[in-house]
Design a protein around this motif. Sequence first.
Motif, PDB file in Angstrom:
ATOM      1  N   ILE A 296      38.981  61.585  43.601  1.00 49.88           N
ATOM      2  CA  ILE A 296      39.904  60.637  42.789  1.00 49.88           C
ATOM      3  C   ILE A 296      39.340  60.407  41.405  1.00 49.88           C
ATOM      4  O   ILE A 296      38.418  61.032  40.821  1.00 49.88           O
ATOM      5  N   GLN A 297      40.574  59.975  39.942  1.00 46.37           N
ATOM      6  CA  GLN A 297      40.171  60.242  38.922  1.00 46.37           C
ATOM      7  C   GLN A 297      39.472  58.965  39.293  1.00 46.37           C
ATOM      8  O   GLN A 297      39.658  58.069  39.082  1.00 46.37           O
ATOM      9  N   HIS A 298      38.250  58.763  37.183  1.00 52.44           N
ATOM     10  CA  HIS A 298      37.593  57.620  37.532  1.00 52.44           C
ATOM     11  C   HIS A 298      38.300  56.979  37.145  1.00 52.44           C
ATOM     12  O   HIS A 298      39.197  57.249  35.582  1.00 52.44           O
TER      13      HIS A 298
ATOM     14  N   GLY B 134      38.403  56.733  32.543  1.00 54.30           N
ATOM     15  CA  GLY B 134      38.163  57.708  32.154  1.00 54.30           C
ATOM     16  C   GLY B 134      38.588  58.792  32.814  1.00 54.30           C
ATOM     17  O   GLY B 134      39.808  59.132  33.362  1.00 54.30           O
ATOM     18  N   ARG B 135      37.886  60.210  32.273  1.00 53.00           N
ATOM     19  CA  ARG B 135      38.553  61.059  32.290  1.00 53.00           C
ATOM     20  C   ARG B 135      38.282  62.039  33.393  1.00 53.00           C
ATOM     21  O   ARG B 135      36.983  61.584  34.054  1.00 53.00           O
ATOM     22  N   GLY B 136      38.116  63.256  33.838  1.00 52.29           N
ATOM     23  CA  GLY B 136      37.828  63.733  35.387  1.00 52.29           C
ATOM     24  C   GLY B 136      37.837  63.196  36.433  1.00 52.29           C
ATOM     25  O   GLY B 136      38.769  61.674  36.626  1.00 52.29           O
ATOM     26  N   LYS B 137      37.719  63.746  37.725  1.00 55.33           N
ATOM     27  CA  LYS B 137      37.659  63.320  39.041  1.00 55.33           C
ATOM     28  C   LYS B 137      36.736  63.383  39.761  1.00 55.33           C
ATOM     29  O   LYS B 137      35.668  64.402  39.532  1.00 55.33           O
ATOM     30  N   GLY B 138      36.678  63.237  40.329  1.00 55.10           N
ATOM     31  CA  GLY B 138      35.394  63.035  41.795  1.00 55.10           C
ATOM     32  C   GLY B 138      35.963  64.120  42.489  1.00 55.10           C
ATOM     33  O   GLY B 138      36.604  65.175  42.082  1.00 55.10           O
TER      34      GLY B 138
ATOM     35  N   LYS C 189      34.058  57.674  48.676  1.00 50.94           N
ATOM     36  CA  LYS C 189      32.526  56.998  48.878  1.00 50.94           C
ATOM     37  C   LYS C 189      33.161  57.160  47.252  1.00 50.94           C
ATOM     38  O   LYS C 189      32.775  58.543  46.313  1.00 50.94           O
ATOM     39  N   GLY C 190      32.655  55.932  46.679  1.00 49.00           N
ATOM     40  CA  GLY C 190      33.084  56.566  44.945  1.00 49.00           C
ATOM     41  C   GLY C 190      33.574  56.803  44.967  1.00 49.00           C
ATOM     42  O   GLY C 190      35.408  56.658  44.682  1.00 49.00           O
ATOM     43  N   ASP C 191      33.947  57.564  43.470  1.00 45.70           N
ATOM     44  CA  ASP C 191      34.340  58.723  43.467  1.00 45.70           C
ATOM     45  C   ASP C 191      35.374  59.975  44.389  1.00 45.70           C
ATOM     46  O   ASP C 191      36.030  60.870  43.599  1.00 45.70           O
ATOM     47  N   ASP C 192      34.950  60.239  45.516  1.00 44.32           N
ATOM     48  CA  ASP C 192      34.608  61.225  45.987  1.00 44.32           C
ATOM     49  C   ASP C 192      35.468  60.820  47.105  1.00 44.32           C
ATOM     50  O   ASP C 192      35.684  60.006  47.562  1.00 44.32           O
TER      51      ASP C 192
ATOM     52  N   GLU D 136      58.780  36.527  39.336  1.00 44.49           N
ATOM     53  CA  GLU D 136      58.255  39.092  39.163  1.00 44.49           C
ATOM     54  C   GLU D 136      58.372  39.603  38.279  1.00 44.49           C
ATOM     55  O   GLU D 136      58.679  39.302  37.103  1.00 44.49           O
ATOM     56  N   ILE D 137      57.210  39.841  38.904  1.00 50.11           N
ATOM     57  CA  ILE D 137      56.723  41.045  37.458  1.00 50.11           C
ATOM     58  C   ILE D 137      56.408  42.213  37.809  1.00 50.11           C
ATOM     59  O   ILE D 137      56.533  42.431  38.760  1.00 50.11           O
ATOM     60  N   GLU D 138      56.081  43.775  36.769  1.00 54.90           N
ATOM     61  CA  GLU D 138      55.901  45.054  37.051  1.00 54.90           C
ATOM     62  C   GLU D 138      54.517  44.854  36.623  1.00 54.90           C
ATOM     63  O   GLU D 138      54.031  44.409  36.128  1.00 54.90           O
ATOM     64  N   VAL D 139      53.343  45.194  37.203  1.00 52.01           N
ATOM     65  CA  VAL D 139      52.023  45.202  36.886  1.00 52.01           C
ATOM     66  C   VAL D 139      51.749  47.039  37.556  1.00 52.01           C
ATOM     67  O   VAL D 139      52.298  48.029  38.826  1.00 52.01           O
ATOM     68  N   ASN D 140      51.113  47.341  36.436  1.00 53.59           N
ATOM     69  CA  ASN D 140      50.809  48.839  36.134  1.00 53.59           C
ATOM     70  C   ASN D 140      49.004  48.432  37.072  1.00 53.59           C
ATOM     71  O   ASN D 140      47.872  48.037  36.493  1.00 53.59           O
ATOM     72  N   ILE D 141      49.013  49.844  37.682  1.00 55.98           N
ATOM     73  CA  ILE D 141      48.256  50.009  38.928  1.00 55.98           C
ATOM     74  C   ILE D 141      46.946  50.856  38.260  1.00 55.98           C
ATOM     75  O   ILE D 141      47.964  52.180  38.449  1.00 55.98           O
ATOM     76  N   PRO D 142      46.157  51.255  37.821  1.00 53.63           N
ATOM     77  CA  PRO D 142      45.585  51.952  37.223  1.00 53.63           C
ATOM     78  C   PRO D 142      44.501  52.939  37.711  1.00 53.63           C
ATOM     79  O   PRO D 142      44.551  52.684  39.136  1.00 53.63           O
ATOM     80  N   ALA D 143      44.789  54.283  38.159  1.00 53.36           N
ATOM     81  CA  ALA D 143      44.334  55.208  38.711  1.00 53.36           C
ATOM     82  C   ALA D 143      43.409  54.807  38.755  1.00 53.36           C
ATOM     83  O   ALA D 143      42.162  55.048  38.121  1.00 53.36           O
ATOM     84  N   GLY D 144      42.174  55.445  40.111  1.00 56.53           N
ATOM     85  CA  GLY D 144      40.586  54.899  40.606  1.00 56.53           C
ATOM     86  C   GLY D 144      40.552  53.315  40.773  1.00 56.53           C
ATOM     87  O   GLY D 144      39.537  53.895  41.363  1.00 56.53           O
TER      88      GLY D 144
END
Length: 383
Positions: A324-326, A329-333, A273-276, A225-233
Amino acid sequence: MADKRDFYEVLGIQKGASDDEIKKAYRKMAKKYHPDLNPGDKQAEANFKEVNEAYEVLSDKDKKSRYDQFGHAGVDPNYGAGGGGYGYGGNPFGQDIDLGDIFSSFFGGFGGGRQSNYNGPRKGSDAEIELTISFEEAAKGCTKRISYQLIDKCSDCNGTGAQKGSSPKTCPDCRGTGQIRISQKTPFGVMQTARTCSRCSGSGKVIDNPCRTCAGKGKVRRTKEIEVNIPAGINDDQVLNVRGRGNAGTNGGPAGDLHVYISVRTHPVFERKGDDVWCDMPISFTQAALGCDVTVPTLDGKVEYHVHEGTQPGDVFKLKGKGIQHLNGRGKGDQYVRAVIEIPRYLTDKQKELLRQFENSSTEKNYQKRKSFFDKIKEAFGA
């Protein structure tokens, strides 16, 4: 060899399948026939080996090209040999000679060249797991505690394979090299070839008193068992690589990596749709005609938006930066909201009468699309 099944058939795919399709098919079939999931099933074990053999060829561009052109003969050096004929990959020097070893002998000074260290540290293979997360978790990122199976170093023997209090010994046949070198006369002179030592199976060591926990293998399968960080986006079908969390290495080599295959659940309201982010907003006929204020759901909570007067079915308005967060990267859709105008049903007599009065009072100015449509008909047909 004649009865060997077609590799595409083994993986259940068509010839011409993409690399991604080949990989997905392999994962599916390997999981189906894995020995750990089919203990004692000899047929499943045979199928598992067959699946791995097929994937080894079809996942390699050069081997796949030869296989597509020549079939099994293109990837098996022993195919067609014997009976005095050489066939594709046939061997004119006798069955004890490996063509690869002959060429290495030519260019390596008849066995004096650089040889790979069979007993050196080797990195472990990669482990895999599928992880299903929600739409919101994919959009914003999260931390997940996961459980998966891997091959780890045996703690009782510390990976040596020998029972505690004893240790492996150097193989007397190959003197610890893991290989037996054979000299043989050929039309080109004396050739030297290297064979894996049958006594130690290439390990260079023999174990007289094997560890009872791992049966002398030095490795055991266990759940971790381990903890995994799932990145935004992160998106559906993407793979998250966790370095050093895979299967144990050999001879002190590092562990492989863990591949986490992400599966994102569909959302009842939002579509990506992509990051939108897209969603449908139902509004009434009257709201669309007169304009109104509506409450729109977003990933960041509810926001108020004014729908302009005369909104038409399928009109789209944008909420900037509400997507959605890129990834990395910075910014969002953005979020796009599509107007879905609902026509009223089950009208009362009074409601019907009011609508008839409205219709009778309407002019072409109120229905620009209808006016344009009939103008086009007149222009096309002269009616």
